[in-house]
Every structure is written in C-alpha cells, then in structure tokens.
Scaffold this active site. Structure first.
Site, PDB file in Angstrom:
ATOM      1  N   HIS A   1     -25.207   2.273  31.204  1.00  0.00           N
ATOM      2  CA  HIS A   1     -25.008   0.901  31.681  1.00  0.00           C
ATOM      3  C   HIS A   1     -23.595   0.418  31.376  1.00  0.00           C
ATOM      4  CE1 HIS A   1     -29.308   0.582  32.487  1.00  0.00           C
ATOM      5  NE2 HIS A   1     -29.019  -0.506  33.167  1.00  0.00           N
TER       6      HIS A   1
ATOM      7  N   LYS B   1     -39.399  -1.569  28.052  1.00  0.00           N
ATOM      8  CA  LYS B   1     -40.381  -2.234  27.191  1.00  0.00           C
ATOM      9  C   LYS B   1     -39.685  -3.389  26.495  1.00  0.00           C
ATOM     10  CE  LYS B   1     -39.452   0.698  23.179  1.00  0.00           C
ATOM     11  NZ  LYS B   1     -39.167   0.219  21.834  1.00  0.00           N
TER      12      LYS B   1
HETATM   13  S1  SF4 Z   1     -42.714   4.335  19.694  1.00  0.00           S
HETATM   14 FE1  SF4 Z   1     -41.280   3.999  18.014  1.00  0.00          FE
HETATM   15  S2  SF4 Z   1     -39.799   5.605  18.203  1.00  0.00           S
HETATM   16 FE2  SF4 Z   1     -40.859   5.473  20.134  1.00  0.00          FE
HETATM   17  S3  SF4 Z   1     -39.681   4.062  21.430  1.00  0.00           S
HETATM   18 FE3  SF4 Z   1     -41.201   2.849  20.368  1.00  0.00          FE
HETATM   19  S4  SF4 Z   1     -40.169   2.101  18.524  1.00  0.00           S
HETATM   20 FE4  SF4 Z   1     -38.970   3.832  19.326  1.00  0.00          FE
END
Ligand code: SF4
Lengths: 183, 280
Positions: free
Chosen positions: A37, A102
């Site tokens: 990015h 996310k």
């Molecule tokens: S599960 Fe844990 S290690 Fe995996 S992306 Fe999410 S915060 Fe990061």
C-alpha cells in the site's frame, strides 16, 4: 442472507449486500498489505500508474506463509485492516470495489465506502489454514522484492467472508457487540 | 556441571518453532472447544466452528494455524549447573529460529530496523529472555507472537490509590480497544507490579500459563474469574462479530512493587496463543 458472487465484482450487485450477510467469492482477487500500500501510494503521488487496476477489484489484506511443494499457497488469513486506512480512500476513489480484512475502519474509510458504493468484508482472523483451502492459485504480480508483502493475484473458489461494512456505511463491528453486551 | 551443546539448542528451537505454529497446547485446544457449547450467538458459534476446523486442518495438512507465524519470543530457563558449549548462545537461538522458519514454511515477518523496515528474510532475530534457575537442565519455551493482538497490548502506570478498580478498568479498556483487531476470542495476559518493563514481561509470561487453571493466589484467581466474566459481557464475541465468548482466559501474574506505584500491563493474545516447550 447468503450470496455467491464472482470477482472482479459487479458494482450493482454489491449494492444489495448488507452487514451480516455471508458471501462466498469466486474468481480473481489481489493481495496487498502495509508495504504494498505504501508503494502504491508513492506511485500515485509521483503520478505513476498502479501495478494493478483498482476498477471493480477486490483487495485482500493478507500476507501468506510460504506454500509447501505442490500447494498454491500457505496459511492465508486476513490481517488488521486499520493499518491500510491511510491508503484505502484513494484506492476506493479509483474504483476499488471491496476490501477483505479484519477489524474496524476509520471514519475516512467509511466515507469513501459510502461515496463509492463499495463494501468491506471480514474474513475470520486466525483461520488461515482453513481459508487457504479456498485459494486455488496464487501468482506474484508486483513488488516481488517485498516477499510475503508482494501483490499477489489469487484465484479463489467460494472464499467465505462476512459483510462488516456495507455501501451505506453500516458497521457490523458497531452493531453486533451491542446485542450481546451486558448492560 | 552438565554440558549442553549449542547445536542441540538450535535443533530444539527449530522444532519448537514448527510445532508451536501447527498445534496448540492441549489446554488451549480444549478451552476453544468448550467455548463452542457455551457461545450464545449463532454467528459466534459459526466462527468458533471454523476455528476448530482450522486447527484440525493445520495439524493434519501442516499448514500454519495462522499466516502470521509471529515474532519468535524465546524463554530459556538455564540451570545453574549447566555449561553451554559449542559457540555463542544467542547465535544458536537465532540459528534455531532461522531453520525453523525457513525449513518449516513459516512466514518471515521481522524487519531489521523498526524505521527502515527491511525484512530480514529468515524471521531473526528472536526476542530472547534468559533466566538462571536451580538444577542442570535447560528448559526452552518458544512463543511465536502475532502482531494483530500484540499491537493492542498496553502498559498502564497506575497510582496505588487506583487500587483493584483501576486494574479492572485498565484490563477492560485494553480489551475493548482491541475489539475485532486482536482476533477474538482472546487470551488476556496481565502483569501487575514490578517496574514498567517487569509488568510487561509478567503479562507476556502469563500467556504461557495453563489457561484451564487459575492463579495459585486466591485473590488473584478470583480477579481472573471476575475479569473473564466482565470481558465476556462486553459482547465483542468471536471474530468481533458479537457474542458471549470474547476471551477464553484471563491469566494474571503479580510481583512486588514500589510504595509509589501500581504498574499494570495487558498483553493481548488472539485465540492462536502459541507456545511449545522443550527440555534439554
Ligand atoms: S490470529 Fe493472532 S496471529 Fe493470527 S492474525 Fe490474528 S492476531 Fe495475528
């Protein structure tokens, strides 16, 4: 609601998506995270062309683990989207139709999502092994020197995501926890 | 004096890096499994089912549980009767991480300079903590730490007058700010006491503790229980999509502190709370 859509996306089709809908994406999507990015922004600032077109495309905020022999990709779950907030509005204004990541987005990203009738999907964080099963091919198409952060073209088949911000700016991360919070 | 060769340390660390990234410890796997029956939100249940499926695939197909295979945090408890032979210990640890991450198809997520940000290409260096303990054994824990959750961790320098209420607020603030970014359901490691850096280390070590057992100190065990309930009452839920499972465990470690202070560190970890232990 459940939808099965193909990527690149049809912008009319994504207008009907609402927060909480489960969507399965099939087709071609691109990966880009922090370093890619930053480079795309630098290219835009310098008046240069981006290495991939944004028009109707989907960017997946993801940097995979290396693929074992005979496999298209390693573990491949989403990374935190807010780190891309600084760059996302400009890409949305260039036609980017959807982002997959996310976590919450900034007010500026929300405005750009509404302005461009785009959508933000969440994939399940920490489910990289499972999500890798929906990716059938992967090819680095730009910034190869960035390693895991390079831009990859992915072929996906029924890649599972949830609408967390729709084209009206509704935000599932705001509304859903309220339903289960003890007052 | 018992001699331990650095090559054996390297080999053990390489194996532990790979193991930790593909299998969770039994206590972690079982709290995750139990959450499936207690979660009230249908979307939350769906997410938890996917996480359980993900764990299965990771182990069976040798695909890392998460693509962020972390920065390797290595704890070494070195018996005072151990003599390490064969070269530099720190280099042996880094060589172990290098082999584990390169041979084990793990992601290289470390940059050599925090501002210049060039990837080191082999996930080194590790973050290494050594401790001298009794005996003639060497115990190694490798805890790969993902940064989605690490980024949401906090240190609060409270005042003694803030008391336990201040501690509770600090924990709840860190967890609600973390929200969906930290890949809930989380494991919350808390360090109370010591100094600024000691509190952070206590919190990190709290993440290594068995999540199915409470603290040995009864007032702390009560606080852990209360905080788990409060956190799950926030409604964040699996994936941050709403639900009653926001955290799987709250582990609190404490240490004596200064008359003028009450340091509290909250080290947030996602459901991929990884660590593997080996002994030489
Ligand atoms: S599960 Fe844990 S290690 Fe995996 S992306 Fe999410 S915060 Fe990061």
């Amino acid at each position: 609601m459940e939808y099965h859509i193909s990527a690149p996306l049809n912008k009319e089709e994504i207008k009907k998506l609402r927060i909480g809908d489960t969507v399965y994406i099939s087709g071609t999507i691109y990966t880009a995270r922090d370093a890619a990015h930053k480079r795309m922004q630098e290219a835009l600032d310098a008046g240069k062309e981006l290495p991939i077109s944004m028009e109707n495309n989907v960017i997946y905020y993801m940097g995979p683990s290396p693929a074992r022999e005979g496999r298209p990709i390693g573990s491949a779950g989403p990374t935190t989207a807010s780190r891309m907030d600084k760059y996302a509005p400009a890409l949305l204004d260039l036609g980017l139709a959807a982002m997959v990541g996310k976590g919450k987005r900034s007010p500026k990203v929300k405005e750009a999502v509404i302005r461009n009738k785009a959508v933000y999907f969440a994939a399940i964080g920490g489910a990289g092994a499972l999500l890798s099963k929906a990716i059938t091919a992967s090819e680095v198409v730009a910034y190869e020197d960035l390693g895991t952060e390079a831009i990859r073209k992915l072929t996906v088949n029924e890649f599972p995501v949830i609408v967390v911000m729709d084209c009206e700016g509704n935000d599932l991360y705001e509304t859903a926890p309220k339903e289960y919070a003890c007052q | 004096m018992r001699s331990i060769q650095t090559e054996d340390i390297t080999k053990t660390i390489a194996e532990l890096c790979i193991k930790a990234n593909h299998y969770l410890t039994p206590d972690m796997a079982s709290v995750l499994e139990n959450a499936r029956s207690s979660e009230r939100s249908p979307v939350g249940c769906h997410v938890l089912n996917q996480l359980s499926e993900n764990l299965k695939i990771a182990g069976e197909d040798m695909i890392p549980i998460c693509q962020d295979t972390g920065m390797a945090v290595v704890f070494m408890e070195i018996g005072q009767d151990v003599h390490i032979e064969g070269g530099d210990l720190t280099e042996a640890v880094n060589e172990g991480v290098r082999r584990g991450y390169v041979d084990g198809y793990l992601r290289k997520s470390v940059v050599s300079d925090p501002l210049l940000r060039e990837n080191t290409g082999d996930n080194t260096p590790a973050v290494l903590y050594t401790e001298i303990v009794r005996g003639d054994k060497l115990r190694i824990t490798v805890a790969p730490k993902g940064f989605g959750s690490e980024n949401m961790s906090r240190v609060f320098m409270l005042k003694p007058a803030d008391g336990v209420e201040g501690v509770k607020n600090a924990i709840l603030t860190a967890v609600s700010d973390a929200g969906p970014n930290a890949c809930p359901p989380m494991v919350v490691g808390v360090g109370i006491g010591g100094t600024f850096e000691k509190a952070a280390l206590l919190a990190k070590k709290a993440l290594l503790r068995d999540v199915s057992k409470g603290s040995e100190l009864s007032h702390i065990a009560d606080l852990e229980k209360e905080m788990l309930e409060k956190i799950n009452g926030l409604g964040i839920g699996p994936g941050g999509l709403g639900g009653t499972t926001t955290a799987l465990a709250v582990n609190i470690n404490t240490y004596p502190t200064h008359i003028a202070g009450l340091p509290v560190a909250v080290n947030i970890c996602c459901h991929v709370n990884r660590h593997a232990v080996g002994e030489l």
